[in-house]
Scaffold this motif. Structure first.
Motif, PDB file in Angstrom:
ATOM      1  N   ALA A  51       2.460  -6.093  -0.270  1.00  0.00           N
ATOM      2  CA  ALA A  51       0.772  -5.702   0.101  1.00  0.00           C
ATOM      3  C   ALA A  51      -0.100  -5.267  -0.938  1.00  0.00           C
ATOM      4  N   PRO A  52      -1.357  -5.401  -0.902  1.00  0.00           N
ATOM      5  CA  PRO A  52      -2.168  -5.068  -1.937  1.00  0.00           C
ATOM      6  C   PRO A  52      -1.905  -3.727  -2.378  1.00  0.00           C
ATOM      7  N   GLY A  55       1.991  -2.191  -6.189  1.00  0.00           N
ATOM      8  CA  GLY A  55       2.339  -2.428  -7.733  1.00  0.00           C
ATOM      9  C   GLY A  55       2.691  -3.489  -8.175  1.00  0.00           C
ATOM     10  N   LYS A  56       2.337  -4.408  -7.752  1.00  0.00           N
ATOM     11  CA  LYS A  56       3.100  -6.044  -8.096  1.00  0.00           C
ATOM     12  C   LYS A  56       2.566  -6.123  -9.428  1.00  0.00           C
ATOM     13  N   SER A  58       1.420  -4.155 -11.725  1.00  0.00           N
ATOM     14  CA  SER A  58       2.061  -3.091 -12.709  1.00  0.00           C
ATOM     15  C   SER A  58       3.639  -3.613 -13.021  1.00  0.00           C
ATOM     16  N   ARG A  96      -5.221  -4.061 -17.642  1.00  0.00           N
ATOM     17  CA  ARG A  96      -3.453  -3.636 -17.865  1.00  0.00           C
ATOM     18  C   ARG A  96      -2.852  -4.817 -18.884  1.00  0.00           C
ATOM     19  N   ASN A 189       8.752   0.379  -5.089  1.00  0.00           N
ATOM     20  CA  ASN A 189       8.015   0.971  -5.694  1.00  0.00           C
ATOM     21  C   ASN A 189       7.192   2.148  -5.658  1.00  0.00           C
ATOM     22  N   LYS A 190       6.924   3.045  -6.541  1.00  0.00           N
ATOM     23  CA  LYS A 190       6.241   4.452  -6.195  1.00  0.00           C
ATOM     24  C   LYS A 190       7.511   5.217  -5.685  1.00  0.00           C
ATOM     25  N   LEU A 193       6.778   9.004  -5.202  1.00  0.00           N
ATOM     26  CA  LEU A 193       6.083   9.419  -4.021  1.00  0.00           C
ATOM     27  C   LEU A 193       7.156   9.813  -2.958  1.00  0.00           C
ATOM     28  N   THR A 224       6.865   2.528 -11.967  1.00  0.00           N
ATOM     29  CA  THR A 224       6.304   1.731 -12.814  1.00  0.00           C
ATOM     30  C   THR A 224       5.548   2.454 -14.141  1.00  0.00           C
ATOM     31  N   LEU A 225       5.018   3.563 -13.309  1.00  0.00           N
ATOM     32  CA  LEU A 225       4.190   4.340 -14.436  1.00  0.00           C
ATOM     33  C   LEU A 225       5.046   5.198 -15.453  1.00  0.00           C
TER      34      LEU A 225
END
Ligand SMILES: Nc1nc2c(ncn2[C@@H]2O[C@H](COP(=O)(O)OP(=O)(O)O)[C@@H](O)[C@H]2O)c(=O)[nH]1
Ligand SMILES: [Mg+2]
Length: 316
Positions: A51-52, A55-56, A58, A96, A189-190, A193, A224-225
């Motif tokens: 999905a938009p 984090g793709k 990243s 990025r 991803n993420k 959270l 990713t961060l």
């Protein structure tokens, strides 16, 4: 052709120009692709969809670093038909990706809003061919998981990564079945959270519903961060690749791709030749008017049009 020669010599400007030519549907494009073809077949293509905002981009950025560290050259195609920016580049992506702008082993290209979705997946496929001929070891294709288009694009990928996130609307239940089926690897991803573990577990439950796997898609959590989990993703990709290679599945995949391409090329040629002949011989406007007036019908009219077509043997 001069551009092709330059591309094969490693000229990046020629690479960029050739991708633009295929993207814009240049009349010469099939001649170009024909010339490039003997030099293709060496890149490994990885599709990254989701999905938009999942984090793709990243992930692509981080994965690129891993691949570069191991000495591989990488091409990136970011496909985002939902992007409002011309050329499809999301501003954030551009910024990025600037880290890599000076790296000669990396080539990044955005494909955007041009053309229909079908046209977009065709253009992507052709851009992959160009990058392949240029000699990139890996090609990462980032596509937004919005519909049929990304499923089509993913058909050109050797490995497909589906990116999910813990929060929000793309919970596993609401994911489109099509997307789930194309995944060779799941990324949560993420993972920083809340709810990440639950999402991973949900994917696990879904995967358990099928009893036997030749390849069971691994579920990789990433942040990713903080560059967490990226090494694991890179390892999973390499494992999937060896699985495809040793099982003979990679060859099968590529055969299917060639079969599709050949079919599409034949259909493309038939269509253009048929219309060329029809247009040059028959005043279509009159016929259309007759059909509108119900003096003719489109069904028999189409058959009559085709009855007089001759297929030449030797032109193009
Ligand atoms: N908290 C958190 N945010 C992330 C992570 N990865 C990406 N993001 C953020 O999510 C947003 C969308 O990321 P992007 O890579 O552009 O997503 P894309 O639309 O799928 O390409 C950005 O603001 C990122 O900084 C992560 O692992 N954790
Ligand atoms: Mg993106």
């Amino acid at each position: 052709m001069q551009l092709v020669k330059e591309l094969l010599e490693g000229n990046r400007r020629a690479l960029a120009r050739l991708i633009s030519l295929v993207e814009n549907g240049d009349p010469q494009k099939y001649d170009l692709l024909q010339e490039l073809y003997p030099h293709t077949g060496n890149s490994y293509v990885i599709g990254i969809t989701g999905a938009p905002g999942a984090g793709k981009s990243s992930l692509v950025d981080r994965l690129l670093k891993e691949m570069r560290r191991d000495g591989y050259s990488v091409g990136v195609i970011a496909v985002d038909p939902t992007s409002p920016f011309t050329g499809g580049a999301i501003l954030g992506d551009r910024i990025r990706m600037q880290d890599h702008a000076l790296d000669p082993g990396v080539f990044i290209r955005s494909m955007g809003t041009r053309g229909s979705l079908g046209g977009l997946s065709r253009a992507t496929q052709e851009a992959i061919q160009v990058l392949d001929a240029f000699g990139q070891d890996f090609i990462l294709v980032e596509t937004v998981g919005v519909g049929q288009s990304e499923v089509d694009i993913v058909k050109t990928a050797d490995s497909t990564v589906v990116v999910l996130t813990p929060a929000g609307g793309d919970s596993v239940q609401t994911m489109k079945a099509g997307i789930m089926e194309i995944a060779d690897i799941f990324v949560i991803n993420k993972a920083d959270l809340p709810g990440a573990e639950r999402t991973a577990a949900e994917v696990g439950v879904m995967l358990d519903m099928k009893e036997q796997y030749d390849w069971r898609p691994p579920v990789v959590s990433t942040v990713t961060l903080r560059e967490e989990g990226i090494d694991k993703l890179w390892r999973s990709l390499q494992e999937h690749r060896s699985y495809l290679e040793t099982s003979g599945k990679l060859h099968q995949l590529r055969k299917e791709r060639v079969r599709r391409e050949l079919t599409e090329q034949v259909e493309h040629l038939v269509k253009s030749r048929v219309w060329q002949q029809i247009r040059s011989r028959i005043p279509l406007e009159d016929l259309i008017e007759e059909i509108v007036q119900r003096r003719r019908d489109p069904y028999s009219a189409a058959r009559d049009l085709l009855a007089n077509i001759v297929f030449p043997h030797n032109d193009s």
